[in-house]
Write a protein that holds these residues in place. Structure first.
Motif, PDB file in Angstrom:
ATOM      1  N   VAL A  15      -3.251   4.054   1.081  1.00  0.00           N
ATOM      2  CA  VAL A  15      -3.287   5.192  -0.708  1.00  0.00           C
ATOM      3  C   VAL A  15      -1.087   6.386  -0.387  1.00  0.00           C
ATOM      4  O   VAL A  15      -1.061   5.935  -1.431  1.00  0.00           O
ATOM      5  CB  VAL A  15      -4.178   6.184  -0.603  1.00  0.00           C
ATOM      6  N   ARG A  16      -1.112   6.577   1.251  1.00  0.00           N
ATOM      7  CA  ARG A  16      -0.610   6.969   1.399  1.00  0.00           C
ATOM      8  C   ARG A  16       1.043   6.253   0.887  1.00  0.00           C
ATOM      9  O   ARG A  16       2.152   6.575   0.253  1.00  0.00           O
ATOM     10  CB  ARG A  16       0.042   7.988   2.455  1.00  0.00           C
ATOM     11  N   GLY A  17       0.753   5.024   1.393  1.00  0.00           N
ATOM     12  CA  GLY A  17       1.868   3.820   0.692  1.00  0.00           C
ATOM     13  C   GLY A  17       2.135   3.932  -0.306  1.00  0.00           C
ATOM     14  O   GLY A  17       3.012   3.735  -0.833  1.00  0.00           O
ATOM     15  N   LEU A  18       1.106   3.757  -1.636  1.00  0.00           N
ATOM     16  CA  LEU A  18       1.110   3.727  -2.298  1.00  0.00           C
ATOM     17  C   LEU A  18       2.048   4.596  -3.350  1.00  0.00           C
ATOM     18  O   LEU A  18       2.684   4.134  -3.868  1.00  0.00           O
ATOM     19  CB  LEU A  18      -0.434   3.369  -3.329  1.00  0.00           C
ATOM     20  N   TRP A  19       1.525   5.428  -2.766  1.00  0.00           N
ATOM     21  CA  TRP A  19       2.650   6.917  -3.449  1.00  0.00           C
ATOM     22  C   TRP A  19       4.253   7.182  -2.981  1.00  0.00           C
ATOM     23  O   TRP A  19       4.814   7.778  -3.502  1.00  0.00           O
ATOM     24  CB  TRP A  19       1.848   8.111  -3.668  1.00  0.00           C
ATOM     25  N   SER A  20       4.108   6.213  -1.525  1.00  0.00           N
ATOM     26  CA  SER A  20       5.742   6.739  -1.508  1.00  0.00           C
ATOM     27  C   SER A  20       6.395   5.854  -1.636  1.00  0.00           C
ATOM     28  O   SER A  20       7.365   5.798  -2.064  1.00  0.00           O
ATOM     29  CB  SER A  20       5.442   6.353   0.192  1.00  0.00           C
ATOM     30  N   ALA A  21       5.852   4.399  -2.345  1.00  0.00           N
ATOM     31  CA  ALA A  21       6.868   3.149  -3.367  1.00  0.00           C
ATOM     32  C   ALA A  21       6.575   3.979  -4.684  1.00  0.00           C
ATOM     33  O   ALA A  21       8.072   3.989  -5.132  1.00  0.00           O
ATOM     34  CB  ALA A  21       5.628   2.137  -2.943  1.00  0.00           C
ATOM     35  N   LEU A  22       5.411   4.181  -4.824  1.00  0.00           N
ATOM     36  CA  LEU A  22       5.538   5.126  -6.714  1.00  0.00           C
ATOM     37  C   LEU A  22       6.785   6.065  -6.830  1.00  0.00           C
ATOM     38  O   LEU A  22       7.646   6.220  -7.201  1.00  0.00           O
ATOM     39  CB  LEU A  22       4.445   5.763  -7.341  1.00  0.00           C
ATOM     40  N   ASN A  32       2.164  -4.423  -3.902  1.00  0.00           N
ATOM     41  CA  ASN A  32       2.233  -5.369  -2.984  1.00  0.00           C
ATOM     42  C   ASN A  32       0.302  -4.434  -2.633  1.00  0.00           C
ATOM     43  O   ASN A  32      -0.141  -4.778  -1.611  1.00  0.00           O
ATOM     44  CB  ASN A  32       3.031  -4.709  -1.602  1.00  0.00           C
ATOM     45  N   PHE A  33       0.013  -2.783  -2.782  1.00  0.00           N
ATOM     46  CA  PHE A  33      -0.940  -2.541  -2.726  1.00  0.00           C
ATOM     47  C   PHE A  33      -2.062  -2.396  -3.325  1.00  0.00           C
ATOM     48  O   PHE A  33      -2.812  -2.378  -2.984  1.00  0.00           O
ATOM     49  CB  PHE A  33      -0.539  -0.658  -2.053  1.00  0.00           C
ATOM     50  N   LEU A  34      -1.725  -3.236  -4.520  1.00  0.00           N
ATOM     51  CA  LEU A  34      -2.837  -2.834  -5.538  1.00  0.00           C
ATOM     52  C   LEU A  34      -2.904  -4.702  -5.504  1.00  0.00           C
ATOM     53  O   LEU A  34      -2.425  -5.876  -5.391  1.00  0.00           O
ATOM     54  CB  LEU A  34      -2.314  -3.251  -6.901  1.00  0.00           C
ATOM     55  N   ALA A  35      -5.094  -4.461  -5.421  1.00  0.00           N
ATOM     56  CA  ALA A  35      -5.478  -5.936  -5.326  1.00  0.00           C
ATOM     57  C   ALA A  35      -5.510  -6.688  -6.541  1.00  0.00           C
ATOM     58  O   ALA A  35      -5.198  -6.290  -7.887  1.00  0.00           O
ATOM     59  CB  ALA A  35      -6.889  -5.773  -5.295  1.00  0.00           C
ATOM     60  N   ASP A  36      -5.130  -8.148  -7.069  1.00  0.00           N
ATOM     61  CA  ASP A  36      -4.931  -8.495  -7.584  1.00  0.00           C
ATOM     62  C   ASP A  36      -6.298  -8.436  -9.021  1.00  0.00           C
ATOM     63  O   ASP A  36      -5.753  -7.745 -10.392  1.00  0.00           O
ATOM     64  CB  ASP A  36      -5.330 -10.069  -7.911  1.00  0.00           C
ATOM     65  N   GLU A  37      -7.051  -7.637  -9.068  1.00  0.00           N
ATOM     66  CA  GLU A  37      -8.446  -7.409  -9.790  1.00  0.00           C
ATOM     67  C   GLU A  37      -8.701  -5.711 -10.374  1.00  0.00           C
ATOM     68  O   GLU A  37      -9.398  -5.218 -10.449  1.00  0.00           O
ATOM     69  CB  GLU A  37     -10.240  -7.750  -9.252  1.00  0.00           C
ATOM     70  N   CYS A  38      -7.235  -5.346  -9.228  1.00  0.00           N
ATOM     71  CA  CYS A  38      -7.172  -3.825  -9.451  1.00  0.00           C
ATOM     72  C   CYS A  38      -7.552  -3.074 -10.688  1.00  0.00           C
ATOM     73  O   CYS A  38      -7.087  -3.892 -11.898  1.00  0.00           O
ATOM     74  CB  CYS A  38      -6.117  -2.968  -8.499  1.00  0.00           C
ATOM     75  N   ILE A  39      -8.239  -2.468 -10.749  1.00  0.00           N
ATOM     76  CA  ILE A  39      -8.412  -0.990 -12.130  1.00  0.00           C
ATOM     77  C   ILE A  39      -7.301   0.234 -11.976  1.00  0.00           C
ATOM     78  O   ILE A  39      -8.094   0.505 -11.324  1.00  0.00           O
ATOM     79  CB  ILE A  39      -9.493  -1.097 -13.201  1.00  0.00           C
ATOM     80  N   GLY A  53      -4.631  -5.231 -12.920  1.00  0.00           N
ATOM     81  CA  GLY A  53      -4.017  -6.463 -12.117  1.00  0.00           C
ATOM     82  C   GLY A  53      -2.442  -5.689 -11.583  1.00  0.00           C
ATOM     83  O   GLY A  53      -2.185  -5.153 -12.576  1.00  0.00           O
ATOM     84  N   PRO A  54      -2.008  -6.103 -10.368  1.00  0.00           N
ATOM     85  CA  PRO A  54      -0.449  -5.127  -9.992  1.00  0.00           C
ATOM     86  C   PRO A  54       0.849  -5.555 -11.264  1.00  0.00           C
ATOM     87  O   PRO A  54       1.063  -4.325 -10.777  1.00  0.00           O
ATOM     88  CB  PRO A  54       0.022  -6.207  -8.547  1.00  0.00           C
ATOM     89  N   HIS A  55      -0.010  -6.797 -11.900  1.00  0.00           N
ATOM     90  CA  HIS A  55       1.740  -6.500 -12.403  1.00  0.00           C
ATOM     91  C   HIS A  55       1.389  -5.655 -13.621  1.00  0.00           C
ATOM     92  O   HIS A  55       2.772  -5.008 -14.253  1.00  0.00           O
ATOM     93  CB  HIS A  55       2.522  -7.916 -13.089  1.00  0.00           C
ATOM     94  N   ASP A  56       0.182  -5.337 -14.810  1.00  0.00           N
ATOM     95  CA  ASP A  56       0.368  -4.898 -15.621  1.00  0.00           C
ATOM     96  C   ASP A  56      -0.027  -3.103 -15.031  1.00  0.00           C
ATOM     97  O   ASP A  56       1.039  -2.725 -16.031  1.00  0.00           O
ATOM     98  CB  ASP A  56      -1.175  -5.345 -15.975  1.00  0.00           C
ATOM     99  N   ILE A  57      -0.500  -3.462 -13.876  1.00  0.00           N
ATOM    100  CA  ILE A  57      -0.513  -1.613 -13.337  1.00  0.00           C
ATOM    101  C   ILE A  57       1.503  -1.066 -13.327  1.00  0.00           C
ATOM    102  O   ILE A  57       1.427   0.304 -14.052  1.00  0.00           O
ATOM    103  CB  ILE A  57      -1.195  -1.788 -12.199  1.00  0.00           C
ATOM    104  N   GLY A 114      -7.960  -3.599   2.265  1.00  0.00           N
ATOM    105  CA  GLY A 114      -6.772  -3.597   1.952  1.00  0.00           C
ATOM    106  C   GLY A 114      -6.432  -3.084   1.291  1.00  0.00           C
ATOM    107  O   GLY A 114      -4.658  -3.271   1.547  1.00  0.00           O
ATOM    108  N   LYS A 115      -6.265  -3.402  -0.006  1.00  0.00           N
ATOM    109  CA  LYS A 115      -5.982  -3.379  -1.649  1.00  0.00           C
ATOM    110  C   LYS A 115      -7.083  -2.378  -2.528  1.00  0.00           C
ATOM    111  O   LYS A 115      -8.097  -2.182  -1.647  1.00  0.00           O
ATOM    112  CB  LYS A 115      -5.859  -4.830  -1.827  1.00  0.00           C
ATOM    113  N   VAL A 116      -5.968  -1.419  -2.659  1.00  0.00           N
ATOM    114  CA  VAL A 116      -6.603  -1.142  -3.775  1.00  0.00           C
ATOM    115  C   VAL A 116      -7.211  -1.696  -4.807  1.00  0.00           C
ATOM    116  O   VAL A 116      -6.540  -2.737  -5.698  1.00  0.00           O
ATOM    117  CB  VAL A 116      -5.925   0.469  -4.662  1.00  0.00           C
ATOM    118  N   THR A 117      -8.302  -1.343  -5.594  1.00  0.00           N
ATOM    119  CA  THR A 117      -8.894  -1.704  -6.127  1.00  0.00           C
ATOM    120  C   THR A 117      -9.145  -1.390  -7.509  1.00  0.00           C
ATOM    121  O   THR A 117      -9.903  -2.215  -8.204  1.00  0.00           O
ATOM    122  CB  THR A 117     -10.367  -2.576  -5.894  1.00  0.00           C
ATOM    123  N   LEU A 118      -9.445  -0.044  -7.267  1.00  0.00           N
ATOM    124  CA  LEU A 118      -9.345   0.799  -8.123  1.00  0.00           C
ATOM    125  C   LEU A 118      -9.378   1.959  -8.071  1.00  0.00           C
ATOM    126  O   LEU A 118      -8.577   2.275  -7.183  1.00  0.00           O
ATOM    127  CB  LEU A 118     -11.140   1.156  -8.430  1.00  0.00           C
TER     128      LEU A 118
END
Length: 155
Positions: A15-22, A32-39, A53-57, A114-118
């Motif tokens: 989660v910290r890695g995701l927010w650092s990238a954002l 890369n931190f988001l699962a294909d099915e992430c909502i 999904g990562p691209h739409d998110i 290892g991936k954010v799913t929600l």
């Protein structure tokens, strides 16, 4: 000795890695931190305007971030329990026209394998609307909405 498990430490680091990238607006790294099915759900607007999904998110996040001259994530309390990570933080949004919004957030993530799913963002939309440039709502109405996913009943 901490009662925290390796899984919780890993989930917190993800989660910290995701927010650092954002914060760096590094969209490829964020994906890369988001699962294909992430909502992703912006809770003030509800599950009918979610993204999946990562691209739409990332498309969804860009709707808010791309018009900004500057964006800062102010780190805060992060609590991990099993797959769930709750992150209290604030964001500073700055527009080239001089307006500034400071938005308090509580963000809830679920991390699996290892991936954010929600990812659910809780914040006060009025704070942003009242601070944004006068043209902001009109600009949002013209934004790409190809990312819209109805997540009703899925979380």
């Amino acid at each position: 000795m901490s009662s925290e498990t390796v899984t919780e430490r890993d989930s917190a680091a993800i989660v910290r890695g995701l927010w650092s990238a954002l914060a760096q607006r590094d969209w490829d790294a964020a994906m890369n931190f988001l699962a294909d099915e992430c909502i992703y759900v912006d809770m003030p607007y509800g599950p009918t305007l979610a993204a999946r999904g990562p691209h739409d998110i990332v498309k969804r996040i860009k709707v808010g971030f791309e018009p900004l001259a500057a964006y800062t994530n102010h780190d805060g309390v992060l609590v991990a329990h099993g797959d769930d990570v709750i992150y209290e933080h604030s964001e500073r949004w700055e527009w080239a026209s001089g307006e500034v919004a400071v938005l308090p957030f509580v963000t809830v993530h679920r991390v699996v394998d290892g991936k954010v799913t929600l990812w659910k963002d809780y914040w006060d939309a009025a704070t942003l609307i009242n601070s944004a440039p006068a043209t902001w709502m009109d600009d949002l109405a013209k934004a790409d909405t190809s990312w819209v996913f109805d997540a009703t009943g899925l979380f």
